[in-house]
Enzyme design. Sequence first.
Site, PDB file in Angstrom:
ATOM      1  N   TYR A  82     -39.317 -17.336 -11.883  1.00 18.75           N
ATOM      2  CA  TYR A  82     -39.095 -16.788 -10.538  1.00 18.75           C
ATOM      3  C   TYR A  82     -39.584 -15.345 -10.416  1.00 18.75           C
ATOM      4  CZ  TYR A  82     -36.055 -20.870  -9.942  1.00 18.75           C
ATOM      5  OH  TYR A  82     -35.563 -22.151  -9.882  1.00 18.75           O
ATOM      6  N   LYS A  97     -37.391 -26.600 -23.301  1.00 14.44           N
ATOM      7  CA  LYS A  97     -38.424 -27.643 -23.275  1.00 14.44           C
ATOM      8  C   LYS A  97     -39.395 -27.290 -24.395  1.00 14.44           C
ATOM      9  CE  LYS A  97     -40.328 -31.272 -21.259  1.00 14.44           C
ATOM     10  NZ  LYS A  97     -39.736 -32.618 -21.375  1.00 14.44           N
ATOM     11  N   ASP A 144     -34.725 -32.345 -19.985  1.00 14.31           N
ATOM     12  CA  ASP A 144     -34.683 -33.664 -19.352  1.00 14.31           C
ATOM     13  C   ASP A 144     -33.531 -34.500 -19.907  1.00 14.31           C
ATOM     14  OD1 ASP A 144     -36.199 -33.330 -21.604  1.00 14.31           O
ATOM     15  OD2 ASP A 144     -37.773 -34.734 -21.079  1.00 14.31           O
ATOM     16  N   ASP A 185     -30.916 -23.036 -12.897  1.00 14.18           N
ATOM     17  CA  ASP A 185     -30.788 -23.203 -11.448  1.00 14.18           C
ATOM     18  C   ASP A 185     -30.566 -24.690 -11.134  1.00 14.18           C
ATOM     19  OD1 ASP A 185     -30.920 -22.798  -8.749  1.00 14.18           O
ATOM     20  OD2 ASP A 185     -33.040 -22.269  -8.675  1.00 14.18           O
ATOM     21  N   ASP A 194     -26.719 -26.722 -10.440  1.00 19.29           N
ATOM     22  CA  ASP A 194     -26.472 -27.447  -9.184  1.00 19.29           C
ATOM     23  C   ASP A 194     -26.104 -28.903  -9.468  1.00 19.29           C
ATOM     24  OD1 ASP A 194     -26.829 -25.294  -7.568  1.00 19.29           O
ATOM     25  OD2 ASP A 194     -28.249 -26.277  -6.225  1.00 19.29           O
TER      26      ASP A 194
END
Length: 366
Positions: A141, A187, A219, A243, A247
């Site tokens: 970001y 990852k 994942d 993020d 959620d």
Amino acid sequence: MEKRVAVLPGDGIGPEVTAAAVKVLETIGRRFNHTFHIEYGAIGGNAIDQFNNPLPDETIKLCEKSDAVLLGAVGGPKWDQNPSELRPEKGLLAIRKHFDLFANLRPVAAVPSLLHASPLKEEVAKDVNMMIVRELTGGIYFGQPSRRTESAAVDSLVYTRDEIERIVEKAFELARLRRGKVTSVDKANVLESSKLWREVVEEKKKAYPDIEVEHALVDSCAMKLITNPAAFDVVVTENMFGDILSDEASVITGSLGVLPSASINGDNFGLYEPVHGSAPEIAGQDIANPAATILSVAMMLKYSFDLKTEAAAIEAAVNTVFEDGFFTADLASPGQRVLSTKEWAAKVVDELDTQFVSNSIMFSYV
Ligand code: NAD
């Protein structure tokens, strides 16, 4: 203890839920002999309306002279078409950056009396009690270059060793206060930044022999959050993975309206806010659920002021009010009595006023 708290109510239901939480904070002050000096500032859409700036200098100065910040929520349709520098959420990004609030803590714990609202089977959700620790000021970001042309676009996922070390240390410290397990999510089979992340976790864990450490690919972690969420204690991960996963985790307990959060820096200065947004469609009706903001105050007491007993008192009071069958409209079952925002907060205040207070209050979901 004497502390200064900046309250930034923000937009939509923000003013209502922060007003409820301030009542609870004042009650804690009265019951435990602390003085909390509360001052208010503008952020988000209302700050754009008043100052043409989503984070005015006055608000930054107020927060700088405070020991912690309580925020409601920002945003709403009124400002949706604004140019990007005049968007409410810019205020939130700017305050995180200004105070270097690199560690975002999101506890997700099953509340027994709310389990019926979970989208998961009760037996899967009932023992959930995890803390997601998301790196908040680095990663994709913020990485440069970030640009696009008509036919291509690029974003950069950059992490320095220092940035990873400080968030991983925070996760290990938190695990020590909890069940002693850290799941580091990356990852590493694909991304260089994740390979560095995993390397740092491996180095850091040597200083925490009491902590159990596991690595998970993002994942597979996303799947396990649904199939076996009770297996997690502290989950630490980089900004974008955090993020998304936080959620995902927030819906497990079925009650977005009860989830608090903290964003803290290296000095334990923190910004405390509910996970939910400004819910503009229910604003001004005294029907919003204030539990998440009240529990954010509990996090403030625990993580910025080291007032663990006081934090536990709030958690216990909130839990008792739920167990006694008092709900706001978002959680009430058909036929059940519905309390307003103010009425529900008053129940928590009553509970705190009558609660037997001792150091043995151990219930904790923040
Ligand atoms: P939201 O969290 O505001 O609302 C999602 C749903 O949950 C809505 O149905 C809402 O009515 C309900 N809800 C949320 N909080 C509630 C509460 N305390 N009590 C009862 N019901 C509650 O998310 P959204 O609708 O996607 O976003 C609305 C606005 O909030 C947007 O402008 C968005 O940008 C902003 N937002 C701000 C933050 C923040 O300030 N940190 C976070 C998320 C969204």
